[in-house]
Design a protein around this motif. Structure first.
Motif, short mmCIF file in Angstrom:
data_model
loop_
_atom_site.label_atom_id
_atom_site.label_comp_id
_atom_site.label_asym_id
_atom_site.label_seq_id
_atom_site.Cartn_x
_atom_site.Cartn_y
_atom_site.Cartn_z
N VAL A 49 -6.79 0.58 -57.81
CA VAL A 49 -6.04 -0.29 -56.91
C VAL A 49 -5.41 0.58 -55.84
O VAL A 49 -4.88 1.65 -56.12
CB VAL A 49 -4.96 -1.12 -57.65
N GLY A 50 -5.53 0.13 -54.59
CA GLY A 50 -4.98 0.89 -53.48
C GLY A 50 -4.28 0.00 -52.47
O GLY A 50 -4.68 -1.16 -52.27
N VAL A 51 -3.23 0.56 -51.87
CA VAL A 51 -2.49 -0.13 -50.83
C VAL A 51 -2.49 0.75 -49.59
O VAL A 51 -2.19 1.95 -49.68
CB VAL A 51 -1.02 -0.39 -51.26
N SER A 52 -2.86 0.20 -48.45
CA SER A 52 -2.80 0.92 -47.18
C SER A 52 -3.64 2.20 -47.23
O SER A 52 -4.83 2.13 -47.50
CB SER A 52 -1.33 1.21 -46.83
N ALA A 53 -3.03 3.37 -46.99
CA ALA A 53 -3.78 4.62 -47.07
C ALA A 53 -4.39 4.81 -48.45
O ALA A 53 -5.48 5.37 -48.60
CB ALA A 53 -2.87 5.80 -46.73
N GLY A 54 -3.69 4.34 -49.47
CA GLY A 54 -4.21 4.43 -50.83
C GLY A 54 -5.46 3.60 -51.02
O GLY A 54 -6.35 3.96 -51.81
N ALA A 55 -5.56 2.48 -50.29
CA ALA A 55 -6.77 1.66 -50.35
C ALA A 55 -7.95 2.41 -49.76
O ALA A 55 -9.08 2.33 -50.25
CB ALA A 55 -6.55 0.34 -49.62
N PHE A 56 -7.68 3.15 -48.69
CA PHE A 56 -8.72 3.96 -48.04
C PHE A 56 -9.29 4.99 -49.03
O PHE A 56 -10.50 5.14 -49.15
CB PHE A 56 -8.11 4.64 -46.82
N ARG A 158 -24.11 4.19 -52.02
CA ARG A 158 -22.81 3.59 -51.73
C ARG A 158 -22.99 2.13 -51.34
O ARG A 158 -24.10 1.69 -51.07
CB ARG A 158 -22.11 4.36 -50.60
N THR A 159 -21.89 1.40 -51.32
CA THR A 159 -21.99 -0.02 -51.01
C THR A 159 -20.72 -0.51 -50.31
O THR A 159 -19.63 0.04 -50.53
CB THR A 159 -22.22 -0.86 -52.28
N ASN A 160 -20.87 -1.54 -49.50
CA ASN A 160 -19.73 -2.18 -48.84
C ASN A 160 -19.43 -3.53 -49.50
O ASN A 160 -18.71 -4.35 -48.95
CB ASN A 160 -20.03 -2.37 -47.35
N ASP A 161 -19.98 -3.73 -50.69
CA ASP A 161 -19.86 -4.98 -51.42
C ASP A 161 -19.10 -4.74 -52.73
O ASP A 161 -19.54 -3.94 -53.57
CB ASP A 161 -21.26 -5.52 -51.71
N PHE A 162 -17.97 -5.40 -52.90
CA PHE A 162 -17.19 -5.25 -54.14
C PHE A 162 -18.04 -5.50 -55.38
O PHE A 162 -17.87 -4.84 -56.41
CB PHE A 162 -16.01 -6.22 -54.13
N ASN A 163 -18.95 -6.47 -55.30
CA ASN A 163 -19.74 -6.86 -56.46
C ASN A 163 -20.73 -5.79 -56.89
O ASN A 163 -21.19 -5.81 -58.03
CB ASN A 163 -20.51 -8.15 -56.15
N GLN A 164 -21.07 -4.86 -56.00
CA GLN A 164 -22.07 -3.85 -56.30
C GLN A 164 -21.47 -2.54 -56.80
O GLN A 164 -22.22 -1.62 -57.15
CB GLN A 164 -22.92 -3.58 -55.06
N LEU A 165 -20.17 -2.42 -56.82
CA LEU A 165 -19.53 -1.20 -57.32
C LEU A 165 -19.71 -1.08 -58.83
O LEU A 165 -19.72 -2.07 -59.55
CB LEU A 165 -18.03 -1.21 -56.99
N LYS A 166 -19.81 0.16 -59.31
CA LYS A 166 -19.99 0.35 -60.75
C LYS A 166 -18.70 0.09 -61.51
O LYS A 166 -18.71 -0.22 -62.70
CB LYS A 166 -20.52 1.75 -61.06
N ASN A 167 -17.55 0.26 -60.85
CA ASN A 167 -16.25 0.00 -61.46
C ASN A 167 -15.41 -0.89 -60.54
O ASN A 167 -15.75 -1.10 -59.38
CB ASN A 167 -15.51 1.31 -61.75
N GLN A 168 -14.31 -1.40 -61.06
CA GLN A 168 -13.52 -2.36 -60.31
C GLN A 168 -12.68 -1.68 -59.23
O GLN A 168 -12.08 -0.64 -59.48
CB GLN A 168 -12.58 -3.11 -61.26
N LEU A 169 -12.62 -2.31 -58.07
CA LEU A 169 -11.76 -1.86 -56.97
C LEU A 169 -10.92 -3.03 -56.49
O LEU A 169 -11.46 -4.09 -56.17
CB LEU A 169 -12.62 -1.33 -55.82
N HIS A 170 -9.61 -2.83 -56.46
CA HIS A 170 -8.69 -3.85 -55.98
C HIS A 170 -7.98 -3.32 -54.73
O HIS A 170 -7.34 -2.26 -54.79
CB HIS A 170 -7.65 -4.21 -57.04
N VAL A 171 -8.12 -4.04 -53.63
CA VAL A 171 -7.50 -3.66 -52.36
C VAL A 171 -6.43 -4.69 -52.04
O VAL A 171 -6.73 -5.87 -51.85
CB VAL A 171 -8.54 -3.58 -51.23
#
Length: 419
Positions: A49-56, A158-171
């Motif tokens: 999970v990332g917020v702002s710069a942390g999301a980057f 690499r991917t620009n699709d949340f669904n294609q990531l191997k693990n969960q990413l929360h922005v």
């Protein structure tokens, strides 16, 4: 698709914001942690999970971009990736300036019409407050951030699709009109990762809100500092949290050469605002952490952040790239020091989850970040030279503005005390 950690424990990463300097600090921290903790790979966390710069940063990690590549990108020397340059984050929002300027005649007309129609209970000054709507909603353009991520996420693997990531990413973002948190990758999976990061980093006043499907989104730090509860709610056994922004304690700042006097008021409004902002978001985070201990009793949470005496981080302009190499080195070295000081506390926690704190290297006296990421000696020598004319000019301008404000504040104090 999502995979489980092979060590048995589910591990999560939460990263806060802090502008470009905060992102660079976080890169230095994760590089040190990855070296000093045996078995730990920041590309293999179960949930981010990332917020702002942390999301980057978390979006890059979830996209399988290694920590050494990110370190090399900071100084623009990695041939396999796009450099981490100030133009990406500090391009003036000319479109906002032009839009605002074009609306001024209409606002003036509306102000005088309002005054003439209500002159009994309105002053001309009150009517002219309509002109405040002409102030640009952001100083910098955040579209280059999205374009930068679009390019690097289009590469193989690499991917620009949340669904294609191997693990969960929360922005994490905030809906500007409702004030509610919207977590892309959790609440919503239908937008590109690059656009979600662009929205999460849209700190009001610095960047314009980002329009997505008819709604405007801004920096998620407006709601919470870290949003670590997002990964804890997903059932992680170990949560590693990184926050680059803390308030400063100036008790020893004079002796260390960072200030002529030990009072922030001597440095003028920028330092006062910085301290206020840092204090607010840090106190909110500490309150949240206190609640986590009771709410998530079966999970371990480890926080890494600068100390209150870390003057390099406080007195580095949050949007300056002039000292990016030094900030990354500082984060790397101070994290090693922090691990050594906390070794008795951290070693058992990490061991519980299948990781070993490499205590034998923590006191190493000759740490070299750039050697650890395989930069050749001739490249390291080039660090002393300007990266490019645009970068050099921008760095110098930001540094001069900081110095000018500080000098003027000091001159004013000296004049007052002399009288």
């Amino acid at each position: 698709m999502h995979v489980s950690n092979t060590r048995g424990s589910k591990i999560g990463l939460a990263m806060a914001g802090g502008g470009p300097a905060g992102a660079i600090y976080e890169i230095g921290v994760i590089r040190a942690l990855e070296e000093a903790i045996e078995g730990l790979s920041f590309n293999d966390f179960n949930v981010y999970v990332g917020v702002s710069a942390g999301a980057f940063i978390t979006a890059n990690l979830a996209n399988n971009i290694p920590t050494d590549v990110m370190c090399r990108a900071i100084v623009g020397t990695d041939p396999d990736d796009h450099p981490f340059v100030p133009e990406t984050f500090l391009t003036p929002a000319f479109n906002e300036f032009f839009r605002s300027a074009a609306n001024i005649p209409q606002f003036i007309f509306d102000a005088f019409r309002d005054y003439l129609g209500n002159h009994d209970d309105r002053t001309i000054l009150k009517s002219l407050t309509r002109l405040s709507r002409a102030i640009p909603v952001g100083l910098f353009d955040n579209r280059p951030i999205k374009r930068y991520l679009d390019r690097i996420y289009s590469k193989p693997g690499r991917t620009n699709d949340f669904n294609q990531l191997k693990n969960q990413l929360h922005v994490v973002t905030a809906d500007l009109d409702s004030g509610e948190a919207v977590i892309f990758g959790k609440n919503r999976m239908d937008v590109p990762i690059s656009q979600a990061v662009q929205a999460s980093a849209a700190l009001p006043g610095l960047y314009p809100p980002v329009l997505i499907d008819g709604r405007f989104y801004v920096d998620g730090v407006l709601l919470k500092t870290l949003h670590a509860s997002t990964i804890l709610d997903s059932g992680v056994d170990l949560a590693i949290c990184i926050n680059p922004i803390v308030p400063v304690d100036t008790k020893t700042s004079v002796e260390m050469g960072y200030m002529k006097r030990g009072k922030l008021i001597d440095r003028g409004m920028p330092s006062i605002l910085s301290q206020t902002f840092r204090t607010l978001i840090h106190s909110r985070m500490i309150t949240g952490f206190a609640a986590y201990k009771e709410r998530y009793k079966t999970s371990d949470t480890i926080l890494f952040e600068p100390s209150k005496e870390d003057y390099r981080m406080f007195f580095t302009n949050i949007f300056s790239f002039s000292s990016r190499k030094a900030v990354c080195e500082h984060a790397y070295e101070s994290t090693y020091k922090n691990l050594y000081q906390r070794r008795e506390e951290l070693a058992p926690i990490l061991a519980k989850h299948g990781y070993r704190l490499r205590t034998e290297i923590l006191a190493h006296p000759k740490l070299d970040l750039w050697k650890s990421v395989n930069l050749p000696e001739d490249v390291r020598r080039k660090f002393k030279k300007p990266h490019g004319s645009v970068t050099s000019d921008l760095d110098k301008a930001l540094t001069r503005i900081e110095q000018f404000l500080a000098e003027k504040a000091n001159q004013q104090v000296e004049t007052e005390t002399s009288h």
